[in-house]
Design an enzyme around this catalytic site. Structure first.
Site, PDB file in Angstrom:
ATOM      1  N   THR A  62       0.721  -0.864   0.168  1.00 49.52           N
ATOM      2  CA  THR A  62       0.042   0.193  -0.170  1.00 49.52           C
ATOM      3  C   THR A  62       1.017   1.481  -0.246  1.00 49.52           C
ATOM      4  O   THR A  62       1.000   1.134   1.001  1.00 49.52           O
ATOM      5  CB  THR A  62      -1.371   0.088   1.173  1.00 49.52           C
ATOM      6  OG1 THR A  62      -1.765  -1.453   1.289  1.00 49.52           O
ATOM      7  CG2 THR A  62      -1.817   0.696   0.912  1.00 49.52           C
ATOM      8  N   LYS A  91      -7.925   1.692  -3.050  1.00 46.29           N
ATOM      9  CA  LYS A  91      -7.034   1.382  -1.763  1.00 46.29           C
ATOM     10  C   LYS A  91      -7.528   2.451  -0.821  1.00 46.29           C
ATOM     11  O   LYS A  91      -8.802   2.355  -0.261  1.00 46.29           O
ATOM     12  CB  LYS A  91      -6.062   0.870  -1.623  1.00 46.29           C
ATOM     13  CG  LYS A  91      -5.061   0.617  -0.276  1.00 46.29           C
ATOM     14  CD  LYS A  91      -5.492  -0.530   0.601  1.00 46.29           C
ATOM     15  CE  LYS A  91      -5.477  -0.882   1.860  1.00 46.29           C
ATOM     16  NZ  LYS A  91      -5.423  -1.984   2.356  1.00 46.29           N
ATOM     17  N   LYS A 115      -1.499   4.812   8.723  1.00 46.54           N
ATOM     18  CA  LYS A 115      -0.073   5.400   7.362  1.00 46.54           C
ATOM     19  C   LYS A 115      -1.093   5.470   6.444  1.00 46.54           C
ATOM     20  O   LYS A 115      -1.288   6.476   5.473  1.00 46.54           O
ATOM     21  CB  LYS A 115      -0.209   3.846   7.277  1.00 46.54           C
ATOM     22  CG  LYS A 115       0.744   3.271   5.921  1.00 46.54           C
ATOM     23  CD  LYS A 115       1.187   2.202   5.491  1.00 46.54           C
ATOM     24  CE  LYS A 115       1.318   2.508   4.412  1.00 46.54           C
ATOM     25  NZ  LYS A 115       1.903   0.816   3.753  1.00 46.54           N
TER      26      LYS A 115
HETATM   27  P1  NAD Z   1       5.957  -5.760   6.938  1.00 51.94           P
HETATM   28  O1  NAD Z   1       6.781  -4.722   7.601  1.00 51.94           O
HETATM   29  O2  NAD Z   1       5.630  -7.542   8.270  1.00 51.94           O
HETATM   30  O3  NAD Z   1       6.767  -6.359   6.020  1.00 51.94           O
HETATM   31  C1  NAD Z   1       7.102  -5.378   4.865  1.00 51.94           C
HETATM   32  C2  NAD Z   1       8.640  -6.255   4.396  1.00 51.94           C
HETATM   33  O4  NAD Z   1       9.301  -6.031   3.454  1.00 51.94           O
HETATM   34  C3  NAD Z   1       9.589  -6.780   5.981  1.00 51.94           C
HETATM   35  O5  NAD Z   1      10.112  -8.035   6.461  1.00 51.94           O
HETATM   36  C4  NAD Z   1      10.698  -5.324   5.473  1.00 51.94           C
HETATM   37  O6  NAD Z   1      12.567  -6.539   5.935  1.00 51.94           O
HETATM   38  C5  NAD Z   1      10.718  -5.847   3.420  1.00 51.94           C
HETATM   39  N1  NAD Z   1      10.773  -4.808   3.168  1.00 51.94           N
HETATM   40  C6  NAD Z   1      11.792  -3.572   3.184  1.00 51.94           C
HETATM   41  N2  NAD Z   1      12.188  -3.551   1.749  1.00 51.94           N
HETATM   42  C7  NAD Z   1      12.909  -4.706   1.438  1.00 51.94           C
HETATM   43  C8  NAD Z   1      13.972  -4.512   0.061  1.00 51.94           C
HETATM   44  N3  NAD Z   1      14.300  -3.938  -0.617  1.00 51.94           N
HETATM   45  N4  NAD Z   1      14.119  -6.330  -0.385  1.00 51.94           N
HETATM   46  C9  NAD Z   1      13.146  -6.912   0.650  1.00 51.94           C
HETATM   47  N5  NAD Z   1      12.322  -6.364   1.312  1.00 51.94           N
HETATM   48  C10 NAD Z   1      12.336  -5.866   1.407  1.00 51.94           C
HETATM   49  O7  NAD Z   1       4.636  -5.436   6.697  1.00 51.94           O
HETATM   50  P2  NAD Z   1       3.333  -6.155   6.095  1.00 51.94           P
HETATM   51  O8  NAD Z   1       2.281  -6.108   7.461  1.00 51.94           O
HETATM   52  O9  NAD Z   1       3.489  -7.710   5.541  1.00 51.94           O
HETATM   53  O10 NAD Z   1       3.060  -5.241   5.034  1.00 51.94           O
HETATM   54  C11 NAD Z   1       2.942  -5.264   3.801  1.00 51.94           C
HETATM   55  C12 NAD Z   1       2.363  -3.781   3.123  1.00 51.94           C
HETATM   56  O11 NAD Z   1       0.741  -4.502   2.977  1.00 51.94           O
HETATM   57  C13 NAD Z   1       1.721  -2.418   3.771  1.00 51.94           C
HETATM   58  O12 NAD Z   1       2.505  -1.554   2.732  1.00 51.94           O
HETATM   59  C14 NAD Z   1       0.868  -2.503   4.386  1.00 51.94           C
HETATM   60  O13 NAD Z   1       0.260  -1.295   4.255  1.00 51.94           O
HETATM   61  C15 NAD Z   1      -0.118  -3.228   3.101  1.00 51.94           C
HETATM   62  N6  NAD Z   1      -1.224  -4.261   4.274  1.00 51.94           N
HETATM   63  C16 NAD Z   1      -1.275  -4.561   5.465  1.00 51.94           C
HETATM   64  C17 NAD Z   1      -1.427  -5.019   6.027  1.00 51.94           C
HETATM   65  C18 NAD Z   1      -1.478  -5.883   7.432  1.00 51.94           C
HETATM   66  O14 NAD Z   1      -2.939  -6.658   7.810  1.00 51.94           O
HETATM   67  N7  NAD Z   1      -0.887  -5.967   7.886  1.00 51.94           N
HETATM   68  C19 NAD Z   1      -2.862  -5.736   4.902  1.00 51.94           C
HETATM   69  C20 NAD Z   1      -3.497  -4.724   3.844  1.00 51.94           C
HETATM   70  C21 NAD Z   1      -2.526  -4.459   3.572  1.00 51.94           C
END
Ligand code: NAD
Length: 327
Positions: free
Chosen positions: A104, A179, A254
């Site tokens: 997102t 979204k 966010k």
């Molecule tokens: P998270 O922080 O748990 O996971 C993101 C991962 O990306 C981390 O492990 C980080 O180390 C990794 N990362 C960052 N840069 C990187 C790179 N260059 N190469 C490889 N890995 C890299 O976040 P999340 O909760 O999994 O959310 C991910 C996305 O989904 C976000 O944009 C969030 O807004 C969206 N989202 C999350 C939820 C939720 O409930 N968690 C729901 C809907 C949408």
């Protein structure tokens, strides 16, 4: 499971809360997944889930048919796509690779990322999700997709493994647009439902009575009927488990900040959106970051008990002040 006919090679970058279970579902469906995360603990956790991994992102991307990213922000995405000197993922991938971003991020960043991918000879899709970690684990996410018709058709079978529903919203960036517009509605409506319950409490209404009326009347909405902010009327809502998420306050803050950026850059004379963004910023900064966003009702009760009156502004947080400075 062994790779089946029609299996694709998918570089899956970002194996966090959402990415790891999504990648696991692709592995289980027989695709050749090569995962990578910059955080070693996330990489180890993914390996433990049976997700094959690479030593670095460029190794994962070379030879991939699809590069799927699930990152915290648009900056992470653009940095990874372009690298420090145009030596990032776009340069490392085979020509014609399909770049599928499910993070997102800001609409402008999504359009920028897609333009860069297309200019490098690749294909680009933005497909942010709703459904949270539970939906990622169950393979029941909803994807909001911005892509050409052809690229949407190309990713649909993969999205069907990780989710239950994909909506093609328009060209690149349209998935992110849908979204943040949806979550703008959600953030505002949860505050409305919560204020109504607190007012009902003061007026001597039971939670059940207000729920029975509003859920069958014009106050009906998802914030009330699926994620009800008081315990009782909807047994599965986070209010029944002390506001364990669900959808965390930090993520609502966010997403409303992303909506604020879009409202500002497109000159929309919104009043509720900016206030909702400020309210969730304060909520997240004051202990609500890891709680379900419906926990905002406790903030309304606390402020009422402290004698804060209707319309009194929440004290602006640093994040809200920063936004004002940037506007
Ligand atoms: P998270 O922080 O748990 O996971 C993101 C991962 O990306 C981390 O492990 C980080 O180390 C990794 N990362 C960052 N840069 C990187 C790179 N260059 N190469 C490889 N890995 C890299 O976040 P999340 O909760 O999994 O959310 C991910 C996305 O989904 C976000 O944009 C969030 O807004 C969206 N989202 C999350 C939820 C939720 O409930 N968690 C729901 C809907 C949408």
């Amino acid at each position: 499971m062994a790779a089946s006919a029609g299996a694709q090679t998918i570089a899956f970058l970002g194996l966090g809360h959402m990415g790891a279970p999504m990648a696991r579902n692709l592995v289980a469906a027989g695709h050749r997944v090569v995962g990578f995360d910059v955080v070693p603990a996330a990489l180890d956790a993914a390996k433990a889930l049976g997700i094959p991994t690479a030593a670095d992102a460029l190794e994962a991307v070379r030879g991939a048919d699809v590069v799927l990213t699930m990152f915290p922000s648009g900056k992470h995405l653009l940095d990874a796509y372009c690298g420090a000197a145009d030596d990032g993922l776009l340069a490392a991938a085979m020509p014609g690779t399909l770049f599928l971003d499910c993070s997102t991020i800001n609409v402008e960043e999504a359009r920028d990322a897609a333009e860069r991918a297309l200019a490098a000879g690749h294909r680009a899709v933005d497909a942010p999700v709703s459904g949270g970690v539970v939906g990622a684990e169950a393979g029941s996410l909803t994807f909001m997709v911005g892509a050409s018709e052809d690229d949407f058709a190309a990713v649909e079978p993969l999205l069907a493994i990780m989710g239950r529903r994909s909506v093609h919203c328009g060209g690149n960036g349209a998935g992110q647009a849908a979204k943040i517009c949806n979550n703008l509605i959600l953030g505002i409506s949860m505050i409305g439902v919560s204020e109504a319950f607190v007012l009902g409490e003061k007026l001597g209404l039971t939670h059940q009575a207000l729920f029975d009326v509003a859920s069958a009347a014009s106050g009906q909405c998802w914030a009330l009927t699926a994620n009800c902010p008081v315990p009782g009327p909807v047994p599965a809502s986070p209010a029944n488990r002390d506001y364990r998420p669900g959808f965390a306050g930090a993520l609502m803050a966010k997403d409303l900040n992303l909506a604020m950026n879009a409202l500002t850059s497109h000159g929309v004379a919104a009043r509720m959106g900016p206030l909702a963004a400020q309210i969730y910023d304060t909520f997240a900064a004051e202990g609500g970051a890891g709680r379900d966003f419906s926990g905002i009702i406790t903030d309304i009760r606390d402020r009422s008990a402290a004698g804060t009156g209707p319309g009194d502004e929440a004290a602006p947080t640093d994040a809200a002040n920063q936004r004002k400075d940037n506007a």
